[in-house]
Design a protein around this motif. Sequence first.
Motif, PDB file in Angstrom:
ATOM      1  N   ALA A  93      41.795  27.206  47.062  1.00  0.00           N
ATOM      2  CA  ALA A  93      42.272  26.640  45.774  1.00  0.00           C
ATOM      3  C   ALA A  93      43.139  27.619  44.883  1.00  0.00           C
ATOM      4  O   ALA A  93      42.749  27.691  43.651  1.00  0.00           O
ATOM      5  N   ILE A  94      43.762  28.541  45.544  1.00  0.00           N
ATOM      6  CA  ILE A  94      44.709  29.612  44.706  1.00  0.00           C
ATOM      7  C   ILE A  94      45.839  28.735  43.950  1.00  0.00           C
ATOM      8  O   ILE A  94      46.583  28.205  44.621  1.00  0.00           O
ATOM      9  N   ILE A 135      33.693  30.481  43.388  1.00  0.00           N
ATOM     10  CA  ILE A 135      33.239  31.604  44.013  1.00  0.00           C
ATOM     11  C   ILE A 135      31.708  31.565  44.514  1.00  0.00           C
ATOM     12  O   ILE A 135      31.532  31.881  45.819  1.00  0.00           O
ATOM     13  N   TYR A 136      30.969  31.059  43.761  1.00  0.00           N
ATOM     14  CA  TYR A 136      29.577  30.754  44.220  1.00  0.00           C
ATOM     15  C   TYR A 136      29.331  29.847  45.293  1.00  0.00           C
ATOM     16  O   TYR A 136      28.773  29.930  46.377  1.00  0.00           O
ATOM     17  N   ASN A 176      51.690  38.245  39.108  1.00  0.00           N
ATOM     18  CA  ASN A 176      51.767  37.069  38.208  1.00  0.00           C
ATOM     19  C   ASN A 176      50.680  35.968  38.380  1.00  0.00           C
ATOM     20  O   ASN A 176      50.731  35.058  37.425  1.00  0.00           O
ATOM     21  N   LEU A 177      49.808  36.232  39.087  1.00  0.00           N
ATOM     22  CA  LEU A 177      48.623  35.465  39.046  1.00  0.00           C
ATOM     23  C   LEU A 177      47.729  35.723  38.017  1.00  0.00           C
ATOM     24  O   LEU A 177      47.358  36.671  37.267  1.00  0.00           O
ATOM     25  N   SER A 178      46.709  34.788  37.586  1.00  0.00           N
ATOM     26  CA  SER A 178      45.578  34.904  36.599  1.00  0.00           C
ATOM     27  C   SER A 178      44.420  35.894  37.447  1.00  0.00           C
ATOM     28  O   SER A 178      44.661  35.853  38.512  1.00  0.00           O
ATOM     29  N   LYS A 209      40.661  35.562  44.064  1.00  0.00           N
ATOM     30  CA  LYS A 209      40.531  34.524  45.379  1.00  0.00           C
ATOM     31  C   LYS A 209      41.450  35.241  46.589  1.00  0.00           C
ATOM     32  O   LYS A 209      41.218  34.960  47.745  1.00  0.00           O
ATOM     33  N   VAL A 210      42.438  35.837  45.951  1.00  0.00           N
ATOM     34  CA  VAL A 210      43.490  36.400  46.846  1.00  0.00           C
ATOM     35  C   VAL A 210      42.759  37.784  47.475  1.00  0.00           C
ATOM     36  O   VAL A 210      42.580  38.033  49.121  1.00  0.00           O
ATOM     37  N   VAL A 211      42.087  38.390  47.034  1.00  0.00           N
ATOM     38  CA  VAL A 211      40.833  39.775  47.380  1.00  0.00           C
ATOM     39  C   VAL A 211      40.166  38.913  48.496  1.00  0.00           C
ATOM     40  O   VAL A 211      39.861  39.462  49.500  1.00  0.00           O
TER      41      VAL A 211
END
Length: 509
Positions: A393-394, A444-445, A405-407, A413-415
Amino acid sequence: MTALLEMRGIGKAFPGVRALDHVNLSVEAGEIHAICGENGAGKSTLMKILSGVYPQGSYEGEIVYDGETLALRGIRDSEAKGIIIIHQELALVPLLSIAENLFLGNEVARRGVINWPEAFQKTEGWLAKVGLNEPPATPVGKLGVGKQQLIEIAKALAKDVRLLILDEPTAALQENDSEKLLDLMLELKAQGVTQIIISHKLNEISRVADRITVLRDGRSVSTMDRDEISEDRIIRDMVGRDMAHRYPERVPNVGAVLMEVEGWSVWHPEQRERQVIHDAALTVRRGEIVGIAGLMGAGRTELAMSLFGRSYGRGQTGTVRMNGQPVDVSTVQKAIAAGLSYVTEDRKVLGLILEEPILRNISLANLAGVALRGVLDKRREAQVAEDYRRALAIRTPGVLQKVVNLSGGNQQKVVLSKWLFTDPQVLILDEPTRGIDVGAKFEIYQLMNDLVAQGRGVVMISSEMPELLGMCDRIYVMNEGRLVGELTRAEASQERIMGMILGTTGKAA
């Protein structure tokens, strides 16, 4: 009290993204006003408009400050009005002295010649106001992050600040430094300095804030006074739903030992006589989340990085086994091949290439997975990235969007996607929720729970003890480069962990 600041109907768009949509904010003179919201809610964008980073004409709406409508053309205009912002990434020059940093661009000079005695004298005065007694000639790079944060505040005071904006000021600080910073904020409030704080740490906000404004999806959804503040309400307004449980439920299904580390020792990369990790031994089982607790500087990150391809230190000795067999982790490539992956605590410097698009960042650690006969298959790369975008859910218009440009939560989440694409058996997560909101934390949990449900192992390094207690099946306690204790979920508590760190109680590892 009267409103010092009013931001009315603020809107801001980036290519493919509506960051702010008719946001209203009112800040009273002399108060500490907190702004909360999920990553991507528009908090930092709103403050960049107020501080002149985004000049008039690049956004909609108006700013009224001290009864005057502002037309800010840049940061100098906002600073001239006494509006100073301290960004999450500190804007200090490591090789310059404290005094040079304090007056950079605002030099104490006459006829173009800097008056160093006067600059040093003024620096000592401003440092005293924030509780520091370092010599003005000290290079900033030799100081810890906590002291650097205080220097940023001293720098703001030197510019006659009236409205101080702090963006995630305690995100990279350990608990003692965070407490000092919060105390200083209350002292500045008593001196009449109005402050705006952006933070995901709800306990800190509840301690210092007079009022809170919550943003959600680029809109202001609520403002509450101090007597109305509760963590449950803040979370509900932030995410648009009740979160009955801060940590997702999981029934542990722990299996056989997956990874074993024995006799692991590491020496400092530059100080040749200094041993950083001393004879560490730990295990990770299938289906298990293992935590590593400890204070800043305990050696947790150094242990993780040294295991992952000897990314830290020198002279590493010891044995690593996967599924009972010794494996070679002497390079990053060999560690990945052995089934090990590591998500760094510093995603912006070590985890991502910010100016590259999402799809390039996700494929970076496993180019063979998106190649055909050694040639990059761009369609395959795009499809893999799109699959992870949906699975995690990026929030982004597309996988060609630059990561910069992402929060923060979406960058994290990309990492995670990058390392999940290497298909790890054991995933080491170093401060995986640092600087992200409660909604993204929960996601993430849940991802961690999903991984261990597949029979993988997760190692979680965190400075937030409630997070470790809420997520981990076992917790190792680390102090001064040594694993000094081990606790099961049933045995673990904040008091027992701190007792092990301080050497007052514990169970031998």
